[in-house]
Every structure is written in C-alpha cells, then in structure tokens.
Design a protein around this motif. Structure first.
Motif, PDB file in Angstrom:
ATOM      1  N   SER A   1       4.643   8.337  11.716  1.00 16.82           N
ATOM      2  CA  SER A   1       5.656   9.437  11.704  1.00 16.82           C
ATOM      3  C   SER A   1       7.086   9.276  12.570  1.00 16.82           C
ATOM      4  CB  SER A   1       5.222  11.059  12.117  1.00 16.82           C
ATOM      5  OG  SER A   1       4.624  10.637  13.431  1.00 16.82           O
ATOM      6  N   CYS A   2       6.553   8.541  13.821  1.00 13.79           N
ATOM      7  CA  CYS A   2       7.752   8.344  14.841  1.00 13.79           C
ATOM      8  C   CYS A   2       8.768   7.322  14.066  1.00 13.79           C
ATOM      9  CB  CYS A   2       7.081   7.732  16.056  1.00 13.79           C
ATOM     10  SG  CYS A   2       6.284   9.311  17.044  1.00 13.79           S
ATOM     11  N   LEU A   3       8.073   6.291  13.504  1.00 12.06           N
ATOM     12  CA  LEU A   3       8.561   5.070  13.055  1.00 12.06           C
ATOM     13  C   LEU A   3       9.510   5.647  11.797  1.00 12.06           C
ATOM     14  CD1 LEU A   3       5.776   2.519  12.732  1.00 12.06           C
ATOM     15  CD2 LEU A   3       8.007   2.015  13.801  1.00 12.06           C
ATOM     16  N   ALA A   4       8.985   6.522  11.027  1.00  9.17           N
ATOM     17  CA  ALA A   4       9.592   7.174   9.926  1.00  9.17           C
ATOM     18  C   ALA A   4      11.040   8.008  10.409  1.00  9.17           C
ATOM     19  CB  ALA A   4       8.986   8.150   9.003  1.00  9.17           C
ATOM     20  N   MET A   5      10.806   8.857  11.662  1.00  8.50           N
ATOM     21  CA  MET A   5      12.119   9.429  12.002  1.00  8.50           C
ATOM     22  C   MET A   5      13.048   8.501  12.609  1.00  8.50           C
ATOM     23  SD  MET A   5      11.865  12.358  15.005  1.00  8.50           S
ATOM     24  CE  MET A   5      10.617  13.290  13.915  1.00  8.50           C
TER      25      MET A   5
ATOM     26  N   GLU B   1       4.149  -3.260   5.679  1.00  6.87           N
ATOM     27  CA  GLU B   1       4.468  -2.969   4.247  1.00  6.87           C
ATOM     28  C   GLU B   1       5.006  -1.457   4.306  1.00  6.87           C
ATOM     29  OE1 GLU B   1       1.738  -3.482   1.239  1.00  6.87           O
ATOM     30  OE2 GLU B   1       1.453  -5.859   1.768  1.00  6.87           O
ATOM     31  N   ALA B   2       4.334  -0.506   5.033  1.00  3.42           N
ATOM     32  CA  ALA B   2       4.768   0.703   5.120  1.00  3.42           C
ATOM     33  C   ALA B   2       5.976   0.574   5.661  1.00  3.42           C
ATOM     34  CB  ALA B   2       3.817   1.620   5.503  1.00  3.42           C
ATOM     35  N   VAL B   3       6.635  -0.231   7.071  1.00  2.00           N
ATOM     36  CA  VAL B   3       7.737   0.207   7.578  1.00  2.00           C
ATOM     37  C   VAL B   3       8.743  -0.695   6.833  1.00  2.00           C
ATOM     38  CG1 VAL B   3       8.877  -0.697   9.553  1.00  2.00           C
ATOM     39  CG2 VAL B   3       6.456  -0.084   9.795  1.00  2.00           C
ATOM     40  N   VAL B   4       8.330  -1.446   5.866  1.00  2.00           N
ATOM     41  CA  VAL B   4       9.568  -2.150   5.207  1.00  2.00           C
ATOM     42  C   VAL B   4       9.908  -1.055   4.210  1.00  2.00           C
ATOM     43  CG1 VAL B   4      10.006  -3.692   3.164  1.00  2.00           C
ATOM     44  CG2 VAL B   4       8.988  -4.542   5.476  1.00  2.00           C
ATOM     45  N   GLU B   5       9.065  -0.377   3.489  1.00  2.00           N
ATOM     46  CA  GLU B   5       9.237   0.774   2.714  1.00  2.00           C
ATOM     47  C   GLU B   5      10.100   1.787   3.140  1.00  2.00           C
ATOM     48  OE1 GLU B   5       5.766   2.206   0.845  1.00  2.00           O
ATOM     49  OE2 GLU B   5       5.002   0.261  -0.456  1.00  2.00           O
ATOM     50  N   LEU B   6       9.738   2.061   4.449  1.00  2.00           N
ATOM     51  CA  LEU B   6      10.444   2.974   5.076  1.00  2.00           C
ATOM     52  C   LEU B   6      11.954   2.687   5.325  1.00  2.00           C
ATOM     53  CD1 LEU B   6       8.118   4.364   7.957  1.00  2.00           C
ATOM     54  CD2 LEU B   6       9.020   5.474   5.961  1.00  2.00           C
TER      55      LEU B   6
ATOM     56  N   HIS C   1      17.902   3.057   2.973  1.00  2.00           N
ATOM     57  CA  HIS C   1      18.863   2.234   2.407  1.00  2.00           C
ATOM     58  C   HIS C   1      19.463   1.189   3.430  1.00  2.00           C
ATOM     59  CE1 HIS C   1      18.899   5.045  -0.793  1.00  2.00           C
ATOM     60  NE2 HIS C   1      19.277   6.091   0.009  1.00  2.00           N
ATOM     61  N   LEU C   2      18.513   0.509   3.973  1.00  2.00           N
ATOM     62  CA  LEU C   2      18.937  -0.558   4.955  1.00  2.00           C
ATOM     63  C   LEU C   2      18.589  -1.886   4.313  1.00  2.00           C
ATOM     64  CD1 LEU C   2      16.773   0.677   8.109  1.00  2.00           C
ATOM     65  CD2 LEU C   2      19.356   0.785   8.045  1.00  2.00           C
ATOM     66  N   ILE C   3      19.610  -3.043   4.803  1.00  2.00           N
ATOM     67  CA  ILE C   3      19.428  -4.131   3.960  1.00  2.00           C
ATOM     68  C   ILE C   3      18.875  -5.232   4.903  1.00  2.00           C
ATOM     69  CG2 ILE C   3      21.330  -3.320   2.300  1.00  2.00           C
ATOM     70  CD1 ILE C   3      23.231  -5.205   4.074  1.00  2.00           C
ATOM     71  N   ASP C   4      19.080  -6.314   4.094  1.00  2.00           N
ATOM     72  CA  ASP C   4      18.514  -7.532   5.071  1.00  2.00           C
ATOM     73  C   ASP C   4      16.986  -7.213   5.714  1.00  2.00           C
ATOM     74  OD1 ASP C   4      18.455 -10.245   5.992  1.00  2.00           O
ATOM     75  OD2 ASP C   4      19.839  -9.827   7.497  1.00  2.00           O
ATOM     76  N   ILE C   5      16.257  -6.695   5.089  1.00  2.00           N
ATOM     77  CA  ILE C   5      14.949  -6.317   5.832  1.00  2.00           C
ATOM     78  C   ILE C   5      14.152  -7.250   5.934  1.00  2.00           C
ATOM     79  CG2 ILE C   5      12.999  -4.832   5.476  1.00  2.00           C
ATOM     80  CD1 ILE C   5      14.826  -2.826   4.014  1.00  2.00           C
ATOM     81  N   GLN C   6      13.560  -7.635   7.100  1.00  2.00           N
ATOM     82  CA  GLN C   6      12.675  -8.903   7.515  1.00  2.00           C
ATOM     83  C   GLN C   6      11.468  -8.430   8.416  1.00  2.00           C
ATOM     84  OE1 GLN C   6      14.845 -12.386   9.105  1.00  2.00           O
ATOM     85  NE2 GLN C   6      16.594 -11.537   7.961  1.00  2.00           N
TER      86      GLN C   6
ATOM     87  N   VAL D   1       6.969  -6.762  13.909  1.00  2.00           N
ATOM     88  CA  VAL D   1       8.356  -6.331  14.029  1.00  2.00           C
ATOM     89  C   VAL D   1       8.847  -6.174  12.698  1.00  2.00           C
ATOM     90  CG1 VAL D   1      10.516  -6.582  15.104  1.00  2.00           C
ATOM     91  CG2 VAL D   1       8.792  -6.663  16.368  1.00  2.00           C
ATOM     92  N   VAL D   2       9.596  -5.329  12.178  1.00  2.00           N
ATOM     93  CA  VAL D   2      10.216  -5.257  11.190  1.00  2.00           C
ATOM     94  C   VAL D   2      11.689  -5.073  11.479  1.00  2.00           C
ATOM     95  CG1 VAL D   2      10.944  -4.201   8.596  1.00  2.00           C
ATOM     96  CG2 VAL D   2       8.537  -4.698   9.540  1.00  2.00           C
TER      97      VAL D   2
END
Length: 287
Positions: free
Chosen positions: A219-223, A248-253, A258-263, A274-275
């Motif tokens: 929930s904090c990561l999503a916010m 995987e869940a953080v990458v999906e968030l 709509h962020l790009i260059d996700i690593q 870390v993502v």
C-alpha cells in the motif's frame, strides 16, 4: 563480575556470536580507553576496569535478550557514513545502499544540480549518504515521525550536511506540497501485516510503522508510485526498495502509473530489491 578476565578470555567465554562479541567489546575499548578495534588482538591480555566490565556484562545481557547491536551501540554504519540510531528509527541495512548507488549514478550522469526527495527518511540514511557524496544534490527528506526526524536532523548536524539536506514532516507527498524533483527515492514499509518476520530477530525491537503498512505490504509503495508523476520533473527518476518477492508487483504498479524505462535491480544477495522508473518526457505536467 568479569573484571579479572583478559579480553581474550572475555571473548572466548561470551555466549554471543563471535562477530557480535567483537563489535561490542571494540566499542567498549573505544569508549573507555580510546583504543582501536585492533586492540582486541594487540592487547588481548588487557583487563577491563570496573565501569567497562559492568557495561560489557550489560551489553551481553541486552543482546542475549534480542536487542539489536545497533541500538545497543547507538550507531550504525551505512554506505560511507555513520549514523546515530535509536528505537524510534529503522536500522539501516546493507541492501538499502543499492538505492543510494542508483541515485548517485543518476546524479553523476546528469552532471548538473539535482533535486532529490527522500520519502520516509527515518535516521536520514539515504538522504545523508547521497548528500555526503554528491555536492550537486539538494535533498529534501520527509518522515511522518517527529522522533525519526529529530534523529535525522541530529545526524545531518554531525555530518555537516544540514545546509544540503532539508527535512519536512508529513505523510509521503503531503510533506512537500506541489514541489517537483529530479529524483524520488524511498525505502517504505513493505512487510505485510502479520508476517511472522515481524516477531523475529531484530525486527521485534524496531518501530513497526517503519516495517509494515499494516496491510498487504504494497500500500505504501502504491501510494508513492502513483504520486510520482505529480512530483517528478520530465524524465525524472523514481527508485523504491521492496521485499524480495515483490518485484513483479512493483513493476506492475509503475506500469499502471505510466512510468517508462522500468527496471528491476538486484542486491548483493542476488534478490530483486529495487525497481526504478521514469516520468515520460512526453507528459508535460511537472516538467
């Protein structure tokens, strides 16, 4: 009382793991005698005075009861700095240094003044480690805990970084209003509520609010991730630490935001820790 035992005998009789016993005894030698850790070997026939022996026995008892070594010593090394720590803040961990390295690389690449937002700073570890190595960085570090901010500010003073790091109290982005940054970094609470790890080891002594979101762990990561677009400059970077099984869940968030260059980035143990993602330069808000 162990006032008649040499350092060598104190260590051999200590019930704690050898590395912990050495750290604690070295701290006593530094505090009471201004001796370096090497004295554990070079002066291993030395006998502690009464005050030092009493503290040694106290250290053993506290650690045997589970109290973290960092809280016993009141300090913890992190990246290239040493921080004061107390039960009101999370103990900085080696895996979190990955966040610092990522941000320092981003600053070095830009080769220009870089504004950094550290959300949930705790002891100030991430913000102060970045500032200590990057003169081009200006950092705002936030926390909702006044107790944590007091410790972080004290650390900034001790490290002579008070002019480079500003502190603000509030929950996540509430602390900084409508400001925009080149980099957002955070190590938020990401342990799920009722996770058994919360009742084990050092975690039992650390502030629960710095460890768990009292929900799913996300929930904090999503916010933080969902609010990044409103506070990043065009092309700006966000870097968040997460649990070993949450990548995987953080990458999906980040994709949903709509962020790009996700690593995804691996820590020294080989775990996804870390993502990172960037604000799409095609969007103009906050540019």
């Amino acid at each position: 009382m162990s006032t008649s035992k040499s350092l060598r005998l104190l260590l051999s009789a200590c019930p704690l793991p050898t590395n912990e016993a050495r750290i604690l005894l070295a701290h006593i030698l530094e505090k009471h005698y201004q001796l370096p850790r090497s004295a554990l070997l070079s002066r291993d026939d030395m006998v502690l005075n009464e005050a030092a022996a009493i503290e040694w026995e106290s250290f053993i008892s506290r650690r045997a009861n589970g109290e973290p070594v960092a809280y016993i010593l009141g300090k913890k090394g992190f990246h290239n700095i040493e921080l004061l720590v107390a039960p009101g803040v999370l103990i900085p961990r080696p895996e979190t240094e990955l966040l610092v390295d990522i941000v320092l690389a981003e600053i070095a690449k830009s080769k220009q003044p870089t504004s950094v937002l550290d959300l949930g700073t705790g002891s100030g570890a991430i913000a102060l480690a970045i500032a200590s190595e990057a003169s081009l960085a200006t950092v705002i570090a936030t926390d909702q805990s006044g107790e944590a901010l007091a410790i972080a500010k004290h650390n900034a003073q001790l490290l002579n970084l008070s002019q480079q790091v500003e502190f603000a109290q509030g929950s996540w982005y509430e602390a900084i209003g409508q400001q925009h940054f080149d980099v957002i970094v955070s190590n938020p609470p990401y342990i799920a509520n009722l996770d058994p790890h919360l009742t084990q080891g050092d975690l039992r002594f650390e502030p629960a609010s710095a460890l768990t979101d009292y929900a799913s762990g996300l929930s904090c990561l999503a916010m933080i991730i969902s609010g990044a677009d409103q506070h990043l400059r065009s092309g700006g970077l966000i870097a968040v630490e997460h649990g070993f099984d949450q990548s995987e869940a953080v990458v999906e968030l980040m994709q949903h935001a709509h962020l790009i260059d996700i690593q995804a980035h691996l820590d020294l143990a080989g775990h996804c820790r870390v993502v990172t993602g960037r604000k799409d330069p095609k969007t103009c808000q906050g540019s």
